[in-house]
Design a protein around this motif. Structure first.
Motif, short mmCIF file in Angstrom:
data_model
loop_
_atom_site.label_atom_id
_atom_site.label_comp_id
_atom_site.label_asym_id
_atom_site.label_seq_id
_atom_site.Cartn_x
_atom_site.Cartn_y
_atom_site.Cartn_z
N LEU A 62 -10.19 3.98 2.96
CA LEU A 62 -10.51 4.93 4.05
C LEU A 62 -10.99 4.22 5.18
O LEU A 62 -12.21 3.30 5.20
CB LEU A 62 -11.49 5.96 3.66
CG LEU A 62 -11.04 6.90 2.73
CD1 LEU A 62 -11.94 8.08 2.39
CD2 LEU A 62 -9.55 7.41 3.28
N GLY A 63 -10.55 4.40 6.42
CA GLY A 63 -11.12 3.54 7.73
C GLY A 63 -10.45 2.33 8.06
O GLY A 63 -10.59 1.78 8.93
N HIS A 64 -9.53 1.57 6.96
CA HIS A 64 -8.78 0.45 7.19
C HIS A 64 -7.33 1.01 7.71
O HIS A 64 -7.07 2.17 7.39
CB HIS A 64 -8.80 -0.19 5.64
CG HIS A 64 -9.93 -0.66 5.24
ND1 HIS A 64 -10.22 -2.00 5.71
CD2 HIS A 64 -10.80 -0.32 4.71
CE1 HIS A 64 -11.41 -2.38 4.99
NE2 HIS A 64 -12.01 -1.17 4.36
N THR A 65 -6.65 -0.02 8.26
CA THR A 65 -5.24 0.48 8.90
C THR A 65 -4.36 0.41 7.65
O THR A 65 -4.60 -0.45 6.77
CB THR A 65 -4.81 -0.70 9.95
OG1 THR A 65 -5.01 -2.08 9.15
CG2 THR A 65 -5.85 -0.58 11.02
N SER A 107 -1.36 -2.23 3.00
CA SER A 107 -0.06 -2.35 2.48
C SER A 107 0.47 -3.68 2.51
O SER A 107 1.31 -4.24 1.54
CB SER A 107 0.99 -1.51 2.95
OG SER A 107 1.04 -1.64 4.31
N HIS A 108 0.22 -4.45 3.61
CA HIS A 108 0.89 -5.63 3.77
C HIS A 108 -0.11 -6.71 3.89
O HIS A 108 0.46 -8.11 3.89
CB HIS A 108 1.65 -5.64 4.90
CG HIS A 108 2.82 -4.80 5.00
ND1 HIS A 108 4.02 -5.02 4.27
CD2 HIS A 108 3.20 -3.48 5.69
CE1 HIS A 108 4.92 -4.11 4.15
NE2 HIS A 108 4.29 -3.32 5.08
N HIS A 109 -1.55 -6.53 3.98
CA HIS A 109 -2.34 -7.59 4.12
C HIS A 109 -2.44 -8.38 5.74
O HIS A 109 -2.48 -9.64 5.82
CB HIS A 109 -2.57 -8.49 3.26
CG HIS A 109 -2.84 -8.05 1.81
ND1 HIS A 109 -3.15 -8.86 0.84
CD2 HIS A 109 -3.32 -6.86 1.54
CE1 HIS A 109 -3.43 -8.16 -0.25
NE2 HIS A 109 -3.81 -6.92 0.18
N LYS A 122 -1.92 -17.69 7.91
CA LYS A 122 -2.00 -18.94 6.57
C LYS A 122 -2.13 -18.65 5.13
O LYS A 122 -1.74 -19.25 4.30
CB LYS A 122 -3.39 -19.92 7.09
CG LYS A 122 -3.06 -20.39 8.51
CD LYS A 122 -4.45 -21.42 8.97
CE LYS A 122 -4.30 -21.91 10.20
NZ LYS A 122 -4.25 -20.96 11.15
N ARG A 123 -2.67 -17.09 4.77
CA ARG A 123 -2.76 -17.03 3.52
C ARG A 123 -1.61 -16.80 2.80
O ARG A 123 -1.24 -17.29 1.67
CB ARG A 123 -3.83 -15.98 3.58
CG ARG A 123 -3.84 -15.34 2.02
CD ARG A 123 -4.65 -14.02 1.87
NE ARG A 123 -5.75 -13.80 2.49
CZ ARG A 123 -6.38 -12.61 2.67
NH1 ARG A 123 -5.98 -11.70 2.20
NH2 ARG A 123 -7.47 -12.53 3.32
N HIS A 179 4.96 -3.76 -0.74
CA HIS A 179 3.44 -3.42 -0.60
C HIS A 179 2.73 -4.10 -1.49
O HIS A 179 3.16 -4.26 -2.59
CB HIS A 179 3.13 -1.71 -0.77
CG HIS A 179 3.57 -1.25 0.60
ND1 HIS A 179 3.13 0.33 0.70
CD2 HIS A 179 4.40 -1.31 1.56
CE1 HIS A 179 3.54 0.68 1.88
NE2 HIS A 179 4.20 -0.24 2.55
N HIS A 180 1.73 -4.48 -1.21
CA HIS A 180 0.52 -4.69 -2.24
C HIS A 180 0.02 -3.70 -2.72
O HIS A 180 -0.39 -2.60 -2.04
CB HIS A 180 -0.44 -5.57 -1.40
CG HIS A 180 -0.08 -7.07 -0.82
ND1 HIS A 180 0.04 -8.15 -1.50
CD2 HIS A 180 0.37 -7.32 0.40
CE1 HIS A 180 0.40 -9.21 -0.87
NE2 HIS A 180 0.45 -8.72 0.35
N THR A 181 -0.29 -3.62 -3.96
CA THR A 181 -0.72 -2.52 -4.95
C THR A 181 -1.64 -3.01 -6.06
O THR A 181 -1.79 -4.33 -6.06
CB THR A 181 0.49 -1.94 -5.38
OG1 THR A 181 0.66 -2.23 -6.53
CG2 THR A 181 1.48 -1.44 -4.62
#
Length: 435
Positions: A50-53, A58-60, A416-417, A90-92
């Motif tokens: 919550l509060g994050h985009t 989902s993609h970092h 870079k990550r 997506h990252h899960t």
């Protein structure tokens, strides 16, 4: 548990809570405002998001996904004021997974956009484990192909898979089956290349005992074995013209008889066909029936060659190495990866697998280098006009590696990550290679 912001209408929150799919509420600035019960069951406590985009979770990414080369349903939803839908990686909490994302815009009484409701349908929820569809990558070409497979899967419409040898047509057919309501019924592949007339009928329709010399007992045909499931006709373009009419009759009537039999049996399968041949050219040449083509080609899907999704190479190599040698933490050196990125791969993913299998047999360590690649891949033959280059044009391996890494970093928008992950090195190592 109440995760809604104070200005979020109670009626909308109650409605989202009852829906079976994971859904989140997003504001026009991409901020996640709320998550429903299905989301909480899938991911646990949603307070961390919550509060994050949405693109951060989902993609970092540190900016919207459409600014990082991804397609975004938000653009379609804003332009048309209708739901937008795309397939994303997506990252899960379980790792990276393919997700069918649908975004619904919500406007207030004055027509102003106030919210987006994002629905997530995970492809692994077909009953398979994450990654069981067997496809790896995040390139636009691959995601577009997967999105079409996902769209076609729930229907009974025949699917025609078109692509070069080695692009994974049987994997794609298995994905259609796994994503369909018939997933718990048989998936039956039929290799159509090299089948004679008698063998074609015997394999597809089966035969009765005594139908011909050697028929000592009844044989069930593959069209019957596939009952309730999916029949996959691989290399359909190799079926001789005089046999195509028999296949057309099966598809048109939905019935067949075993060789030597009199009982009419009803076919109940979903058809997926595949070929590396150009069927339209074959129709013009008179070697493929037009009526059969129009019967099977209701939903053609192009499978991209590896050169069309070259950016997937690092992910593909990582996945293949994990399958080939799960007990060894293998990775490719930056120089070896740079060379693979330049290779044409006429054999596509099948060729990549063979290259990596050879390399891991030659390597005593955990890093596969240029010396472990086949000579035809590791060394590029120069054209005669380019053989007499001045000395200053010959780069050291360190400099060639540095230039490749910098170019790859630009392609990823400076992430870079993500680049370190794709190259199989630590971020500290990446910074050192950037010089």
């Amino acid at each position: 548990m109440n995760d809604k912001p104070p200005f979020f209408p109670d009626e909308l929150q109650s409605f989202l809570e009852t829906l079976p799919e994971p859904r989140i509420l997003v504001d026009p600035d991409y901020r996640i405002l709320s998550a429903n019960a299905a989301y909480r069951r899938a991911f646990g406590n949603p307070r961390a998001i919550l509060g994050h985009t949405c693109y951060e979770i989902s993609h970092h990414y540190d900016k919207p996904c459409d600014e990082c080369g991804e397609s975004c349903p938000r653009q379609t939803a804003m332009k048309t004021r209708q739901p937008g839908r795309v397939l994303h990686l997506h990252h899960t909490p379980r790792g990276q997974e393919y997700v069918d994302v649908e975004l619904i815009p919500i406007h207030d009484a004055r027509g102003k956009l106030v919210y987006f409701v994002e629905t997530m349908r995970f492809l692994h929820e077909t009953g398979d484990q994450p990654g069981a569809l067997g496809m790896v990558g995040r390139s636009p070409a691959l995601l577009q192909m997967l999105a079409l497979l996902n769209r076609a899967a729930p229907a009974m419409t025949p699917v025609l898979l078109l692509g070069e040898s080695g692009t994974g047509k049987e994997l794609a057919a298995q994905a259609v089956h796994a994503l369909s309501p018939r997933r718990n019924r048989p998936f039956v592949p039929v290799d159509c290349s090299g089948l004679s007339e008698n063998l074609f009928e015997a394999e597809l329709f089966g035969y009765e005992k005594g139908a011909f010399t050697g028929a000592a007992r009844r044989k069930t045909g593959l069209a019957e074995v596939a009952s309730g499931g999916t029949l996959f006709l691989d290399e359909l373009g190799d079926i001789p013209l005089h046999l195509q009419v028999k296949l057309l009759r099966l598809l048109e009537s939905g019935t067949f008889r075993r060789v030597g039999g009199v009982e009419t049996l009803r076919a109940d399968f979903r058809l997926v066909a595949a070929t590396h041949r150009n069927l339209e050219e074959m129709m013009e040449a008179g070697t493929f029936r037009r009526d059969l083509y129009y019967r099977i080609a209701a939903f053609p899907i192009h499978l991209p060659a590896l050169r069309e999704r070259r950016e997937d190479l690092p992910l593909l190599a990582e996945a293949l190495l994990a399958r080939l040698a799960p007990e060894r933490p293998l990775c490719l050196s930056v120089a070896a990866m740079a060379r693979l990125m330049q290779h044409g791969f006429p054999g596509n993913v099948r060729e990549l697998r063979n290259i990596l299998e050879r390399a891991l047999l030659l390597s005593d360590g955990d890093t596969l280098d240029l010396a472990h690649l086949p000579e035809a891949v590791a060394f590029v033959r120069q054209a005669p006009a380019a053989q007499n280059l001045p000395d200053q044009e010959i780069l050291s391996l360190d400099e060639a590696e540095r230039r490749y890494v910098r170019r790859a970093l630009r392609q990823l928008g400076g992430d870079k990550r993500e680049l370190a992950r794709r190259l199989g090195v630590s971020e500290r190592t990446l910074y050192r290679k950037l010089g």
